[in-house]
Design an enzyme around this catalytic site. Structure first.
Site, PDB file in Angstrom:
ATOM      1  N   VAL A  21       0.835  -1.205   0.000  1.00  0.00           N
ATOM      2  CA  VAL A  21       0.000   0.000   0.000  1.00  0.00           C
ATOM      3  C   VAL A  21       0.874   1.262   0.000  1.00  0.00           C
ATOM      4  CG1 VAL A  21      -1.869   1.241   1.166  1.00  0.00           C
ATOM      5  CG2 VAL A  21      -1.803  -1.256   1.243  1.00  0.00           C
ATOM      6  N   GLU A 195      -3.146 -14.192   3.821  1.00  0.00           N
ATOM      7  CA  GLU A 195      -2.232 -13.459   4.702  1.00  0.00           C
ATOM      8  C   GLU A 195      -1.104 -14.416   5.121  1.00  0.00           C
ATOM      9  OE1 GLU A 195      -2.556 -10.314   6.297  1.00  0.00           O
ATOM     10  OE2 GLU A 195      -4.624  -9.740   5.863  1.00  0.00           O
ATOM     11  N   LYS A 210     -12.764  -5.919  11.140  1.00  0.00           N
ATOM     12  CA  LYS A 210     -13.504  -4.924  10.350  1.00  0.00           C
ATOM     13  C   LYS A 210     -14.928  -4.757  10.887  1.00  0.00           C
ATOM     14  CE  LYS A 210     -10.664  -5.932   6.324  1.00  0.00           C
ATOM     15  NZ  LYS A 210     -10.513  -6.839   5.164  1.00  0.00           N
TER      16      LYS A 210
HETATM   17  P1  NAP Z   1       3.331  -4.787   3.572  1.00  0.00           P
HETATM   18  O1  NAP Z   1       3.365  -4.910   2.093  1.00  0.00           O
HETATM   19  O2  NAP Z   1       3.741  -5.942   4.401  1.00  0.00           O
HETATM   20  O3  NAP Z   1       4.231  -3.526   3.975  1.00  0.00           O
HETATM   21  C1  NAP Z   1       4.552  -3.216   5.302  1.00  0.00           C
HETATM   22  C2  NAP Z   1       5.583  -2.118   5.310  1.00  0.00           C
HETATM   23  O4  NAP Z   1       5.845  -1.752   6.658  1.00  0.00           O
HETATM   24  C3  NAP Z   1       6.909  -2.500   4.678  1.00  0.00           C
HETATM   25  O5  NAP Z   1       7.459  -1.395   3.995  1.00  0.00           O
HETATM   26  C4  NAP Z   1       7.786  -2.863   5.889  1.00  0.00           C
HETATM   27  O6  NAP Z   1       9.150  -2.578   5.678  1.00  0.00           O
HETATM   28  C5  NAP Z   1       7.239  -1.938   6.945  1.00  0.00           C
HETATM   29  N1  NAP Z   1       7.312  -2.518   8.285  1.00  0.00           N
HETATM   30  C6  NAP Z   1       6.505  -3.457   8.809  1.00  0.00           C
HETATM   31  N2  NAP Z   1       6.863  -3.729  10.075  1.00  0.00           N
HETATM   32  C7  NAP Z   1       7.933  -2.966  10.349  1.00  0.00           C
HETATM   33  C8  NAP Z   1       8.774  -2.780  11.478  1.00  0.00           C
HETATM   34  N3  NAP Z   1       8.570  -3.469  12.605  1.00  0.00           N
HETATM   35  N4  NAP Z   1       9.777  -1.889  11.394  1.00  0.00           N
HETATM   36  C9  NAP Z   1       9.978  -1.211  10.254  1.00  0.00           C
HETATM   37  N5  NAP Z   1       9.213  -1.318   9.148  1.00  0.00           N
HETATM   38  C10 NAP Z   1       8.223  -2.181   9.201  1.00  0.00           C
HETATM   39  O7  NAP Z   1       1.860  -4.377   4.089  1.00  0.00           O
HETATM   40  P2  NAP Z   1       0.679  -3.753   3.221  1.00  0.00           P
HETATM   41  O8  NAP Z   1      -0.023  -4.842   2.485  1.00  0.00           O
HETATM   42  O9  NAP Z   1       1.170  -2.570   2.463  1.00  0.00           O
HETATM   43  O10 NAP Z   1      -0.327  -3.304   4.384  1.00  0.00           O
HETATM   44  C11 NAP Z   1      -0.098  -2.133   5.150  1.00  0.00           C
HETATM   45  C12 NAP Z   1      -1.331  -1.845   6.016  1.00  0.00           C
HETATM   46  O11 NAP Z   1      -2.448  -1.647   5.159  1.00  0.00           O
HETATM   47  C13 NAP Z   1      -1.729  -2.977   6.960  1.00  0.00           C
HETATM   48  O12 NAP Z   1      -2.241  -2.434   8.150  1.00  0.00           O
HETATM   49  C14 NAP Z   1      -2.826  -3.710   6.198  1.00  0.00           C
HETATM   50  O13 NAP Z   1      -3.711  -4.384   7.047  1.00  0.00           O
HETATM   51  C15 NAP Z   1      -3.498  -2.531   5.535  1.00  0.00           C
HETATM   52  N6  NAP Z   1      -4.255  -2.889   4.329  1.00  0.00           N
HETATM   53  C16 NAP Z   1      -3.631  -3.536   3.313  1.00  0.00           C
HETATM   54  C17 NAP Z   1      -4.357  -3.855   2.179  1.00  0.00           C
HETATM   55  C18 NAP Z   1      -3.700  -4.575   1.018  1.00  0.00           C
HETATM   56  O14 NAP Z   1      -4.385  -4.843   0.029  1.00  0.00           O
HETATM   57  N7  NAP Z   1      -2.403  -4.879   1.071  1.00  0.00           N
HETATM   58  C19 NAP Z   1      -5.719  -3.501   2.080  1.00  0.00           C
HETATM   59  C20 NAP Z   1      -6.309  -2.811   3.145  1.00  0.00           C
HETATM   60  C21 NAP Z   1      -5.562  -2.503   4.270  1.00  0.00           C
HETATM   61  P3  NAP Z   1      10.019  -3.357   4.549  1.00  0.00           P
HETATM   62  O15 NAP Z   1       9.471  -2.884   3.228  1.00  0.00           O
HETATM   63  O16 NAP Z   1      11.403  -2.912   4.761  1.00  0.00           O
HETATM   64  O17 NAP Z   1       9.770  -4.809   4.789  1.00  0.00           O
END
Ligand code: NAP
Length: 437
Positions: A21, A195, A210
């Site tokens: 995202v 997931e 949700k």
């Molecule tokens: P993601 O692809 O796993 O990305 C997570 C990001 O956060 C990465 O850049 C990661 O760093 C960083 N991160 C995570 N934990 C960390 C830590 N402890 N310290 C430093 N950096 C950290 O997740 P996403 O899919 O984008 O989702 C992000 C949020 O949006 C979540 O809350 C999810 O529930 C919500 N969401 C996602 C979607 C979807 O379709 N993906 C839809 C609705 C809501 P690195 O890049 O270095 O690993």
């Protein structure tokens, strides 16, 4: 009307997380920067991005603003901090630090909001900043803002939706191709739809988070994850889905939050997530594949349906950027977005108090009087039968019963009685039935 003056200092944006995202948010911010500046009345500048691994390629993001010092990002004093890391900690502490530093917060983190929403709202209030979270439920679909703002003049009575795209993809496949749960689970895993912890999807926990968020907004009552009854799809069989089809129904994992009557006739609420049969004629029945949709009923407005993409980088980033524009406008024009609204303090009741209908699939002994005995078990528990269908004869004899609505307590007591009956070899399937018919 002429374009707004965009000469005022830029709105500074810091972002925690640049994964699926976050990278889309950075891309769309750059792509639509000109338009967004006019909509806000100031340009939007991405000033810091916090990640875990600074060595990863992040196309479109200036490497000079990428850091693994997340605290520095959170306390940078940016106008807006966007949290897109996910999980409870360190996201929670970082959001609180950002608010204390005077930043408004935009987040997509449903798990955090469902578990710790109260402390985030309280901090936003204390530090006079905004908390926006449109992307936390149903991705791109505008749903939080309609509940928080557009329907603020109405009384919402029920919210019922498909809010987990992965399980909807799986159930749609089972329905269309007649495959079993185990096969479709493998396919979803291979496609990368599940997931990292698949239980979040298939056991209903993601949908339950949700549901808690939606219920709190709809009914102005604090609702947390622990208030939500949660049952996943792993026990749904191809036979249940076929039986549903034969009766003109389809199986969906539904998140349902509704007003019910408490013991003294007062309003209370029940929030639940479980597989349900809904009539093929219901608008939610046509929500297929990974799409999401939420059906909202309000006293004055009547029935509304919100439909669209519930996940994915760009769709979710669209909702995040809508929140960023709202928070940025508040910075430019003064004023704040809505805070927590929990004035009504309704009791959250156990699922036993919900009113629902049941489908029960029974393997019965083929002998005289069985049907009467079974009808008696329903009657003794005050549950009335709507339809009975007999399938097969002899050792293969089966009965499918669909009930009128009754309380969950009465329906589950009936199923317990059926399980103990000598004439019932096995209760093969039980599922709740939702939607009018
Ligand atoms: P993601 O692809 O796993 O990305 C997570 C990001 O956060 C990465 O850049 C990661 O760093 C960083 N991160 C995570 N934990 C960390 C830590 N402890 N310290 C430093 N950096 C950290 O997740 P996403 O899919 O984008 O989702 C992000 C949020 O949006 C979540 O809350 C999810 O529930 C919500 N969401 C996602 C979607 C979807 O379709 N993906 C839809 C609705 C809501 P690195 O890049 O270095 O690993």
């Amino acid at each position: 009307m002429t374009a707004r003056d965009t000469s005022r200092p830029a709105i500074r944006i810091a972002m925690l997380g640049a994964g699926t995202v976050g990278s889309s948010v950075a891309k769309l911010l750059a792509l639509h920067g000109h338009d967004l500046a006019h909509r806000v009345g100031a340009s939007l500048e991405l000033v810091a991005v916090g990640v875990r691994d600074v060595s990863k390629e992040r196309p479109g993001i200036d490497s000079k603003i990428i850091t693994d010092d997340l605290e520095a990002v959170a306390t940078s004093g940016a106008d807006i901090v966007i949290e897109l890391m996910g999980g409870i900690e360190p996201a929670r502490s970082l959001i609180l630090q950002a608010m204390e530093s005077g930043s408004s917060v935009v987040t997509a983190n449903k798990a955090l909001l469902a578990a710790e929403g109260a402390s985030l709202y309280a901090a936003a209030e204390e530090f006079g900043v905004d908390l926006y979270f449109e992307a936390s439920v149903a991705g791109a679909i505008p749903l939080i803002r309609p509940l928080r703002e557009s329907l603020a003049g109405d009384k919402v009575t029920k919210v019922m939706g498909i809010v987990n795209g992965t399980t909807n993809f799986m159930l749609t496949k089972m329905d269309e191709e007649g495959v079993e749960y185990a096969d479709v689970f493998e396919e979803a895993r291979e496609l990368g739809y599940l997931e990292a912890d698949p239980s979040l999807d298939v056991d209903g926990h993601d949908a339950a988070a949700k549901a808690a968020i939606l219920a709190q907004l709809a009914f102005h009552t604090r609702v947390t994850l622990s208030d939500v009854y949660c049952e996943g799809i792993s026990s749904v069989t191809a036979a249940d889905i076929q039986a549903a089809r034969a009766m003109g129904f389809v199986v969906k994992l539904l998140a349902i939050a509704e007003i019910v009557q408490g013991q003294a006739g007062e309003d209370a609420i029940v929030v639940r997530v479980h597989p349900s049969m809904i009539p093929l004629t219901h608008p939610l029945a046509n929500v297929r594949g990974s799409f999401n949709a939420v059906f909202v009923t309000a006293e004055a407005a009547g029935e509304m349906m919100f439909y669209g993409r519930g996940a994915g980088g760009d769709p979710t980033a669209s909702a995040v950027l809508g929140d960023v524009v709202a928070a940025a406008r508040n910075r430019v024009l003064g004023g704040r977005g809505p805070g927590e609204s929990i004035y009504s303090g309704l009791k959250v009741l156990d699922i036993g108090k919900a009113s629902t209908r049941y489908y029960v699939n029974l393997d019965v002994r083929d002998r005289p009087g069985v049907l009467a005995q079974i009808a008696q078990a329903f009657a003794e528990n005050g549950v009335s039968i709507q339809v009975v269908r007999q399938e097969g004869h002899g050792d293969e004899a089966g009965l499918i019963v669909r009930t009128h609505s009754g309380t969950e307590e009465a329906l589950s007591a009936t199923v317990n009685s059926l399980r103990k009956m000598d004439s019932v070899r096995e209760v093969l399937g039980v599922m709740r039935v939702e939607g009018d018919q």
